[in-house]
Design a protein around this motif. Sequence first.
Motif, PDB file in Angstrom:
ATOM      1  N   ARG A  44      -4.693   3.677   7.056  1.00  0.00           N
ATOM      2  CA  ARG A  44      -3.599   3.037   7.783  1.00  0.00           C
ATOM      3  C   ARG A  44      -3.298   1.663   7.181  1.00  0.00           C
ATOM      4  O   ARG A  44      -2.144   1.299   6.961  1.00  0.00           O
ATOM      5  CB  ARG A  44      -3.945   2.898   9.264  1.00  0.00           C
ATOM      6  CG  ARG A  44      -2.816   2.374  10.124  1.00  0.00           C
ATOM      7  CD  ARG A  44      -3.250   2.205  11.568  1.00  0.00           C
ATOM      8  NE  ARG A  44      -4.097   1.056  11.767  1.00  0.00           N
ATOM      9  CZ  ARG A  44      -3.654  -0.204  11.843  1.00  0.00           C
ATOM     10  NH1 ARG A  44      -2.382  -0.464  11.701  1.00  0.00           N
ATOM     11  NH2 ARG A  44      -4.486  -1.200  12.050  1.00  0.00           N
ATOM     12  N   LEU A  45      -4.359   0.895   6.881  1.00  0.00           N
ATOM     13  CA  LEU A  45      -4.165  -0.438   6.317  1.00  0.00           C
ATOM     14  C   LEU A  45      -3.610  -0.389   4.896  1.00  0.00           C
ATOM     15  O   LEU A  45      -2.931  -1.313   4.467  1.00  0.00           O
ATOM     16  CB  LEU A  45      -5.484  -1.214   6.348  1.00  0.00           C
ATOM     17  CG  LEU A  45      -5.978  -1.608   7.741  1.00  0.00           C
ATOM     18  CD1 LEU A  45      -7.383  -2.188   7.673  1.00  0.00           C
ATOM     19  CD2 LEU A  45      -5.018  -2.577   8.405  1.00  0.00           C
ATOM     20  N   SER A  46      -3.896   0.671   4.172  1.00  0.00           N
ATOM     21  CA  SER A  46      -3.372   0.774   2.804  1.00  0.00           C
ATOM     22  C   SER A  46      -1.859   1.028   2.797  1.00  0.00           C
ATOM     23  O   SER A  46      -1.216   0.815   1.781  1.00  0.00           O
ATOM     24  CB  SER A  46      -4.104   1.875   2.033  1.00  0.00           C
ATOM     25  OG  SER A  46      -3.734   3.145   2.501  1.00  0.00           O
ATOM     26  N   LEU A  47      -1.309   1.461   3.916  1.00  0.00           N
ATOM     27  CA  LEU A  47       0.127   1.731   4.011  1.00  0.00           C
ATOM     28  C   LEU A  47       0.939   0.528   4.484  1.00  0.00           C
ATOM     29  O   LEU A  47       2.168   0.545   4.417  1.00  0.00           O
ATOM     30  CB  LEU A  47       0.369   2.918   4.942  1.00  0.00           C
ATOM     31  CG  LEU A  47      -0.276   4.239   4.507  1.00  0.00           C
ATOM     32  CD1 LEU A  47      -0.093   5.290   5.585  1.00  0.00           C
ATOM     33  CD2 LEU A  47       0.283   4.696   3.179  1.00  0.00           C
ATOM     34  N   ILE A  48       0.259  -0.504   4.947  1.00  0.00           N
ATOM     35  CA  ILE A  48       0.941  -1.700   5.456  1.00  0.00           C
ATOM     36  C   ILE A  48       1.347  -2.570   4.265  1.00  0.00           C
ATOM     37  O   ILE A  48       0.547  -2.758   3.336  1.00  0.00           O
ATOM     38  CB  ILE A  48       0.015  -2.467   6.421  1.00  0.00           C
ATOM     39  CG1 ILE A  48      -0.221  -1.615   7.664  1.00  0.00           C
ATOM     40  CG2 ILE A  48       0.606  -3.820   6.789  1.00  0.00           C
ATOM     41  CD1 ILE A  48      -1.238  -2.164   8.607  1.00  0.00           C
ATOM     42  N   PRO A  49       2.555  -3.102   4.262  1.00  0.00           N
ATOM     43  CA  PRO A  49       2.972  -3.968   3.158  1.00  0.00           C
ATOM     44  C   PRO A  49       1.997  -5.139   2.972  1.00  0.00           C
ATOM     45  O   PRO A  49       1.479  -5.700   3.945  1.00  0.00           O
ATOM     46  CB  PRO A  49       4.354  -4.466   3.580  1.00  0.00           C
ATOM     47  CG  PRO A  49       4.856  -3.441   4.538  1.00  0.00           C
ATOM     48  CD  PRO A  49       3.636  -2.921   5.239  1.00  0.00           C
ATOM     49  N   TYR A  50       1.785  -5.506   1.729  1.00  0.00           N
ATOM     50  CA  TYR A  50       0.801  -6.541   1.375  1.00  0.00           C
ATOM     51  C   TYR A  50       1.029  -7.836   2.157  1.00  0.00           C
ATOM     52  O   TYR A  50       0.085  -8.411   2.694  1.00  0.00           O
ATOM     53  CB  TYR A  50       0.865  -6.823  -0.133  1.00  0.00           C
ATOM     54  CG  TYR A  50      -0.084  -7.889  -0.586  1.00  0.00           C
ATOM     55  CD1 TYR A  50      -1.401  -7.576  -0.895  1.00  0.00           C
ATOM     56  CD2 TYR A  50       0.327  -9.214  -0.719  1.00  0.00           C
ATOM     57  CE1 TYR A  50      -2.283  -8.551  -1.314  1.00  0.00           C
ATOM     58  CE2 TYR A  50      -0.541 -10.195  -1.127  1.00  0.00           C
ATOM     59  CZ  TYR A  50      -1.850  -9.866  -1.431  1.00  0.00           C
ATOM     60  OH  TYR A  50      -2.720 -10.836  -1.837  1.00  0.00           O
ATOM     61  N   GLU A  51       2.266  -8.276   2.252  1.00  0.00           N
ATOM     62  CA  GLU A  51       2.548  -9.558   2.895  1.00  0.00           C
ATOM     63  C   GLU A  51       2.299  -9.522   4.406  1.00  0.00           C
ATOM     64  O   GLU A  51       2.113 -10.555   5.031  1.00  0.00           O
ATOM     65  CB  GLU A  51       3.973 -10.037   2.596  1.00  0.00           C
ATOM     66  CG  GLU A  51       5.068  -9.081   2.979  1.00  0.00           C
ATOM     67  CD  GLU A  51       5.350  -8.017   1.917  1.00  0.00           C
ATOM     68  OE1 GLU A  51       6.162  -7.128   2.211  1.00  0.00           O
ATOM     69  OE2 GLU A  51       4.757  -8.042   0.824  1.00  0.00           O
ATOM     70  N   ASP A  52       2.257  -8.353   5.011  1.00  0.00           N
ATOM     71  CA  ASP A  52       2.022  -8.222   6.456  1.00  0.00           C
ATOM     72  C   ASP A  52       0.559  -7.935   6.793  1.00  0.00           C
ATOM     73  O   ASP A  52       0.181  -7.949   7.964  1.00  0.00           O
ATOM     74  CB  ASP A  52       2.873  -7.086   7.031  1.00  0.00           C
ATOM     75  CG  ASP A  52       4.357  -7.324   6.862  1.00  0.00           C
ATOM     76  OD1 ASP A  52       4.762  -8.496   6.723  1.00  0.00           O
ATOM     77  OD2 ASP A  52       5.106  -6.331   6.866  1.00  0.00           O
ATOM     78  N   LEU A  53      -0.245  -7.689   5.808  1.00  0.00           N
ATOM     79  CA  LEU A  53      -1.604  -7.202   6.030  1.00  0.00           C
ATOM     80  C   LEU A  53      -2.475  -8.181   6.817  1.00  0.00           C
ATOM     81  O   LEU A  53      -3.134  -7.797   7.787  1.00  0.00           O
ATOM     82  CB  LEU A  53      -2.254  -6.879   4.692  1.00  0.00           C
ATOM     83  CG  LEU A  53      -3.474  -6.012   4.696  1.00  0.00           C
ATOM     84  CD1 LEU A  53      -3.234  -4.708   5.431  1.00  0.00           C
ATOM     85  CD2 LEU A  53      -3.915  -5.724   3.271  1.00  0.00           C
ATOM     86  N   ALA A  54      -2.486  -9.450   6.434  1.00  0.00           N
ATOM     87  CA  ALA A  54      -3.328 -10.436   7.126  1.00  0.00           C
ATOM     88  C   ALA A  54      -2.928 -10.548   8.596  1.00  0.00           C
ATOM     89  O   ALA A  54      -3.796 -10.617   9.477  1.00  0.00           O
ATOM     90  CB  ALA A  54      -3.239 -11.788   6.433  1.00  0.00           C
ATOM     91  N   GLY A  55      -1.637 -10.538   8.887  1.00  0.00           N
ATOM     92  CA  GLY A  55      -1.174 -10.632  10.271  1.00  0.00           C
ATOM     93  C   GLY A  55      -1.580  -9.419  11.096  1.00  0.00           C
ATOM     94  O   GLY A  55      -1.976  -9.553  12.260  1.00  0.00           O
ATOM     95  N   VAL A  56      -1.501  -8.246  10.502  1.00  0.00           N
ATOM     96  CA  VAL A  56      -1.882  -7.019  11.216  1.00  0.00           C
ATOM     97  C   VAL A  56      -3.375  -7.034  11.544  1.00  0.00           C
ATOM     98  O   VAL A  56      -3.781  -6.677  12.647  1.00  0.00           O
ATOM     99  CB  VAL A  56      -1.500  -5.768  10.390  1.00  0.00           C
ATOM    100  CG1 VAL A  56      -2.124  -4.519  10.979  1.00  0.00           C
ATOM    101  CG2 VAL A  56       0.003  -5.624  10.314  1.00  0.00           C
ATOM    102  N   VAL A  57      -4.192  -7.471  10.599  1.00  0.00           N
ATOM    103  CA  VAL A  57      -5.638  -7.519  10.829  1.00  0.00           C
ATOM    104  C   VAL A  57      -5.961  -8.525  11.932  1.00  0.00           C
ATOM    105  O   VAL A  57      -6.799  -8.270  12.795  1.00  0.00           O
ATOM    106  CB  VAL A  57      -6.398  -7.851   9.521  1.00  0.00           C
ATOM    107  CG1 VAL A  57      -7.853  -8.161   9.791  1.00  0.00           C
ATOM    108  CG2 VAL A  57      -6.276  -6.692   8.539  1.00  0.00           C
TER     109      VAL A  57
END
Length: 105
Positions: A44-57
């Motif tokens: 799931r995390l590999s599908l999230i855009p790179y720039e949004d990853l830190a915020g999602v985590v």
Amino acid sequence: MAGVAFLAIATGFAVQMHHSGRTFDRVSMDRLERQLAVENEAQRLSLIPYEDLAGVVEQRDPESDIQIQIDPFEAGSRDGLHLSIQTTVHSQPLQHHVWRMEPNE
């Protein structure tokens, strides 16, 4: 009398073996379930855009059984993020790593 004693001992041994087998199966199934949950989270995390990853985590539920640690790294001239996804099963850690590189511009 000796036959009854042998039968009692053999029955006790068989019951103990059955109980041990069921315990092993339950632990194995719990481990598999948690391992699949960790791998699903990594996917799931590999599908999230790179720039949004830190915020999602950061927005994840803090009560979740799965912990995610995010660390920046540098490889040559590019930046990236290392995600360490982990959980425990019967006091044994399960861990999965995901490395994401900053997209080329």
